[in-house]
Design a protein around this motif. Sequence first.
Motif, PDB file in Angstrom:
ATOM      1  N   ASP A   1     -24.605 -38.441 -21.924  1.00  0.00           N
ATOM      2  CA  ASP A   1     -24.540 -38.905 -23.133  1.00  0.00           C
ATOM      3  C   ASP A   1     -23.010 -39.371 -23.611  1.00  0.00           C
ATOM      4  O   ASP A   1     -22.765 -40.259 -24.266  1.00  0.00           O
ATOM      5  CB  ASP A   1     -25.151 -37.865 -24.004  1.00  0.00           C
ATOM      6  CG  ASP A   1     -26.832 -37.908 -24.068  1.00  0.00           C
ATOM      7  OD1 ASP A   1     -27.456 -39.033 -23.771  1.00  0.00           O
ATOM      8  OD2 ASP A   1     -27.553 -36.964 -24.383  1.00  0.00           O
TER       9      ASP A   1
ATOM     10  N   ARG B   1     -12.787 -48.146 -24.537  1.00  0.00           N
ATOM     11  CA  ARG B   1     -13.449 -49.639 -25.022  1.00  0.00           C
ATOM     12  C   ARG B   1     -12.439 -50.455 -26.175  1.00  0.00           C
ATOM     13  O   ARG B   1     -12.810 -51.502 -26.346  1.00  0.00           O
ATOM     14  CB  ARG B   1     -14.828 -48.948 -25.784  1.00  0.00           C
ATOM     15  CG  ARG B   1     -14.335 -48.128 -27.008  1.00  0.00           C
ATOM     16  CD  ARG B   1     -15.661 -48.155 -27.984  1.00  0.00           C
ATOM     17  NE  ARG B   1     -16.504 -47.155 -27.382  1.00  0.00           N
ATOM     18  CZ  ARG B   1     -17.526 -47.055 -28.072  1.00  0.00           C
ATOM     19  NH1 ARG B   1     -17.960 -47.609 -29.342  1.00  0.00           N
ATOM     20  NH2 ARG B   1     -18.418 -46.161 -27.465  1.00  0.00           N
TER      21      ARG B   1
ATOM     22  N   PRO C   1     -24.891 -46.751 -29.330  1.00  0.00           N
ATOM     23  CA  PRO C   1     -23.514 -45.828 -29.648  1.00  0.00           C
ATOM     24  C   PRO C   1     -22.506 -46.749 -30.184  1.00  0.00           C
ATOM     25  O   PRO C   1     -22.183 -47.834 -29.931  1.00  0.00           O
ATOM     26  CB  PRO C   1     -23.117 -45.152 -28.431  1.00  0.00           C
ATOM     27  CG  PRO C   1     -24.480 -45.329 -27.778  1.00  0.00           C
ATOM     28  CD  PRO C   1     -25.252 -46.393 -28.001  1.00  0.00           C
TER      29      PRO C   1
ATOM     30  N   LEU D   1     -27.888 -42.617 -29.732  1.00  0.00           N
ATOM     31  CA  LEU D   1     -28.244 -42.267 -28.287  1.00  0.00           C
ATOM     32  C   LEU D   1     -29.615 -42.299 -28.033  1.00  0.00           C
ATOM     33  O   LEU D   1     -30.127 -42.704 -26.836  1.00  0.00           O
ATOM     34  CB  LEU D   1     -27.657 -41.079 -27.900  1.00  0.00           C
ATOM     35  CG  LEU D   1     -26.241 -40.706 -27.858  1.00  0.00           C
ATOM     36  CD1 LEU D   1     -25.736 -39.568 -27.620  1.00  0.00           C
ATOM     37  CD2 LEU D   1     -25.886 -41.672 -26.463  1.00  0.00           C
TER      38      LEU D   1
ATOM     39  N   PHE E   1     -15.208 -34.013 -18.737  1.00  0.00           N
ATOM     40  CA  PHE E   1     -15.167 -34.314 -17.420  1.00  0.00           C
ATOM     41  C   PHE E   1     -14.443 -33.175 -16.686  1.00  0.00           C
ATOM     42  O   PHE E   1     -13.076 -33.350 -16.810  1.00  0.00           O
ATOM     43  CB  PHE E   1     -14.948 -35.784 -17.379  1.00  0.00           C
ATOM     44  CG  PHE E   1     -15.874 -36.821 -17.971  1.00  0.00           C
ATOM     45  CD1 PHE E   1     -16.704 -37.490 -17.322  1.00  0.00           C
ATOM     46  CD2 PHE E   1     -16.042 -36.971 -19.275  1.00  0.00           C
ATOM     47  CE1 PHE E   1     -17.584 -38.490 -17.701  1.00  0.00           C
ATOM     48  CE2 PHE E   1     -16.652 -37.680 -19.778  1.00  0.00           C
ATOM     49  CZ  PHE E   1     -17.468 -38.569 -18.914  1.00  0.00           C
TER      50      PHE E   1
ATOM     51  N   ALA F   1     -20.477 -40.107 -21.835  1.00  0.00           N
ATOM     52  CA  ALA F   1     -20.171 -41.284 -21.307  1.00  0.00           C
ATOM     53  C   ALA F   1     -20.724 -42.691 -21.984  1.00  0.00           C
ATOM     54  O   ALA F   1     -20.065 -43.758 -22.319  1.00  0.00           O
ATOM     55  CB  ALA F   1     -20.519 -41.563 -19.923  1.00  0.00           C
ATOM     56  N   ARG F   2     -22.104 -42.349 -22.300  1.00  0.00           N
ATOM     57  CA  ARG F   2     -22.821 -43.347 -23.415  1.00  0.00           C
ATOM     58  C   ARG F   2     -21.889 -43.817 -24.642  1.00  0.00           C
ATOM     59  O   ARG F   2     -21.781 -45.040 -25.060  1.00  0.00           O
ATOM     60  CB  ARG F   2     -24.241 -43.237 -23.312  1.00  0.00           C
ATOM     61  CG  ARG F   2     -24.947 -43.796 -22.252  1.00  0.00           C
ATOM     62  CD  ARG F   2     -26.441 -43.660 -22.435  1.00  0.00           C
ATOM     63  NE  ARG F   2     -27.116 -44.126 -23.589  1.00  0.00           N
ATOM     64  CZ  ARG F   2     -28.161 -44.061 -24.386  1.00  0.00           C
ATOM     65  NH1 ARG F   2     -28.734 -42.831 -24.371  1.00  0.00           N
ATOM     66  NH2 ARG F   2     -28.185 -44.784 -25.428  1.00  0.00           N
ATOM     67  N   PHE F   3     -21.842 -42.713 -25.258  1.00  0.00           N
ATOM     68  CA  PHE F   3     -21.392 -42.961 -26.662  1.00  0.00           C
ATOM     69  C   PHE F   3     -19.944 -43.024 -26.808  1.00  0.00           C
ATOM     70  O   PHE F   3     -19.291 -43.812 -27.750  1.00  0.00           O
ATOM     71  CB  PHE F   3     -21.715 -42.079 -27.838  1.00  0.00           C
ATOM     72  CG  PHE F   3     -20.946 -40.703 -27.836  1.00  0.00           C
ATOM     73  CD1 PHE F   3     -21.278 -39.532 -27.318  1.00  0.00           C
ATOM     74  CD2 PHE F   3     -19.814 -40.660 -28.514  1.00  0.00           C
ATOM     75  CE1 PHE F   3     -20.761 -38.273 -27.599  1.00  0.00           C
ATOM     76  CE2 PHE F   3     -19.209 -39.492 -28.642  1.00  0.00           C
ATOM     77  CZ  PHE F   3     -19.435 -38.455 -28.210  1.00  0.00           C
TER      78      PHE F   3
ATOM     79  N   GLY G   1     -18.796 -45.661 -24.796  1.00  0.00           N
ATOM     80  CA  GLY G   1     -18.906 -46.749 -24.646  1.00  0.00           C
ATOM     81  C   GLY G   1     -18.081 -47.298 -23.374  1.00  0.00           C
ATOM     82  O   GLY G   1     -17.474 -48.568 -23.339  1.00  0.00           O
TER      83      GLY G   1
END
Lengths: 253, 526
Positions: free
Chosen positions: B114, A106, A77, A59, A91, B116-118, B120
């Motif tokens: 963070d 993903r 990541p 990160l 969330f 949300a970023r990891f 992906g």
Amino acid sequence: MSEAILSVVNVSHNFYTKKGMTIEVLKNMNISLYYGEFLGIVGQSGSGKTTLLKIMAGLIKPTSGSVFYKSKPINGPTPAISLVFQEPALFPWLTVLENVVLALKRFKELSREEVVERARSYLDMVGLSGFESVYPGELSGGMKQRVVLARALVTNPDVLLMDEPFSNVDPLTAVSLRREIDMLRAHETLPPSSVLLVSHNVEEIVELSDRVIVLSGRPAEIKGEVKISMEKPRDRRSPLFYEYVDAIFTLMS
Amino acid sequence: MDLLAYLATSSAAVAASWARMAVALLFSILFSFIVGTLAGTNRYFEKIAIPVLDILQSIPILGFFPLAITLFVALLPVIGSELAAIFLIFTSQVWNITFAVYEGTRLIKSELLDTARFLGISWAEKFRYLYIPATLPRVLYNIQPSWANGIFFLVGSEILTFGETEVELFGLGTVVSRYTLNGDVVGVATTVGMLVLATVLTTLLVFRPLTHVAEPRRKDRKELLGYTSFLRRIFGPALKGVHLPSHLLFFEYHKAVEQLTKRVSPYTSLMRGVLFFLLGGLLVSLVVVGSEAWITRLGVLIQAIYYLGLENLALSAVYSLGRVAAAVLFSIAWSVPVAIAIARKERLSLYLTSFLQVIASIPATIVYPIFAGTLSEQPELRAFLMTVAATQYYVFFQVYAGLKNIPQTELELVELLKLRTVDRVRMVYLPRALPPLVTGCITAAGGAWNSLIVSERIVLGDVVAETPNPGLGKLLSTMTYEGNLVGSVIVITLMASLIVLMNRLFWKRVYDLVISRLKIQEEAGK
């Protein structure tokens, strides 16, 4: 010693304040996380432990040095490395199930049914079946952290990084969460192969880790390492346990 | 004309205007989600977008006339005028929503970003799962003030005038102006009545349910779906009175403005004002002069300033400043005592605030045509009343909300100590009223500046109602109707710079002073 799955090589990291000051957070770190290992990293609050974890998860890019996953440098990541934050980062507008499903977004090759099926089975594993359609706001701190755990594990990661996961949970829940992590580890086929736990709580670290790395204050440097050879589950009141705790405290001060 | 015809015309006019405003609102929300999110997440974009938005929001709606006319009417003759009107309404609705999205995005916890970023997840998924849900409550709360602002400038938006070009579109604004010109009192009354009805209905049927959507989702929502919840949905809003959400709304609106004020230092904004002035002037003279050399273009700019006269500009600014100050002072003078007097009286405050809500929902611009005729002997008083109408409610509702939210413990303490009324006001009410008073004044002053462009000079067909003394609004209106592009740009620049400078140099300092004296943090206005 076997081969490292994740290795931190000569990593240093600085923060720059608005006034142009440089704050050294991490200095010349070299850490190897081996296959099948439960590694504990202990240090005082504000010693840069969280920064170190974020660097290992891809990160943050370190000021210098690099991190290797299976000998390949990490640039961002990856689903192979999961991270559990100190605060249960869920969330709030998504249900428990949707929160876990989000981690599988993903994987485009999975069908909607497969995704839901898998998310459900992991929620079941952390003891949350029946809570799928509940919103995080209605869960206790311990339950939230279980959802986070399910989300971290649902991608079958090789490495699980945990940043003080029990510090915002009441003591009793923390005990049962620790026991569950132990049980998950004992499960042969289940991921992750290696776990890294960061904490300022020495007892917690000694209870769970195979090996402990002790960090100094700012900037964080490695002060020493303690190997723990005790059968699990470990009895916190045994004299041997306290010998380890004392050894770590000596290194810390 | 019989009453039925009046009703038909006015409801058709309301429908037409409502449709325009709805389209403009949709565009405002879309624009806000894109620009606000980008500004909140991308540091480089933020540095450009926030100052630009800051300037854009301080430009009065008349300032967008030349752009709307040249861009839409000239390019697309058939639907162009309709698009131009929607664009103008858009410029009066969009900015507070954009700032709401921007603030909302910036307040998302870093852990969530963070995560949300990891995890992906893709860009589109980030929008769907993170940015939109995180900012939606603020957006919904801002829809109503935006709507109100849109109505306020409806008269301006539906009659597009720039020099020779004049386009009139069927709608509330034009219908009311026409009735006024003909001296048709019944017509004006029916239309205003229809407007109030439409506003109340829209509030109850659209805005109320929308704010409920914004509340945190809970599982037990489903269990409520019985008869009780049905009743609650139908009668609940009406029973509670119309006054409740407006505190929040006004609060959210000024919060966006105030957050912005905090982020910009006075000196950079001074620089920006000058820069904007130069760039805008140059750009426009470039358009006007076309293929001429640079020196000539600069010459045109200097010529225009000369034409307006520096002295005239300065004097106009001073007079306008005086009018704004008078309107704000008047609003404070009645709002504070009235709010203190009624805030602790449940029944009275319910009736009075509901009444004021309805009155406030009638935009001053709609009834202005009536003022224009009846008060023709007293033009300064007319301008004053007009400006006050656009100013006072911000101050009143803000102060009232602040007083309504005095912590229960403080009130109980006052009871326990058996304080006299004078001491109660001095020790508890005034300190609690001050921070919201200041923030209310900031918004109110903004509203006052904007209303100057109609209160100092309004054109209704052949009737021109203007103040005898100079003013920036009057000057801008004159320039716009003359079709003097360079002139109007200069006046807009001056006016926008004044608003921005007032916010930074005056209001921000007053606010900081009040806050530091009282040691009450942000929560004061809640």
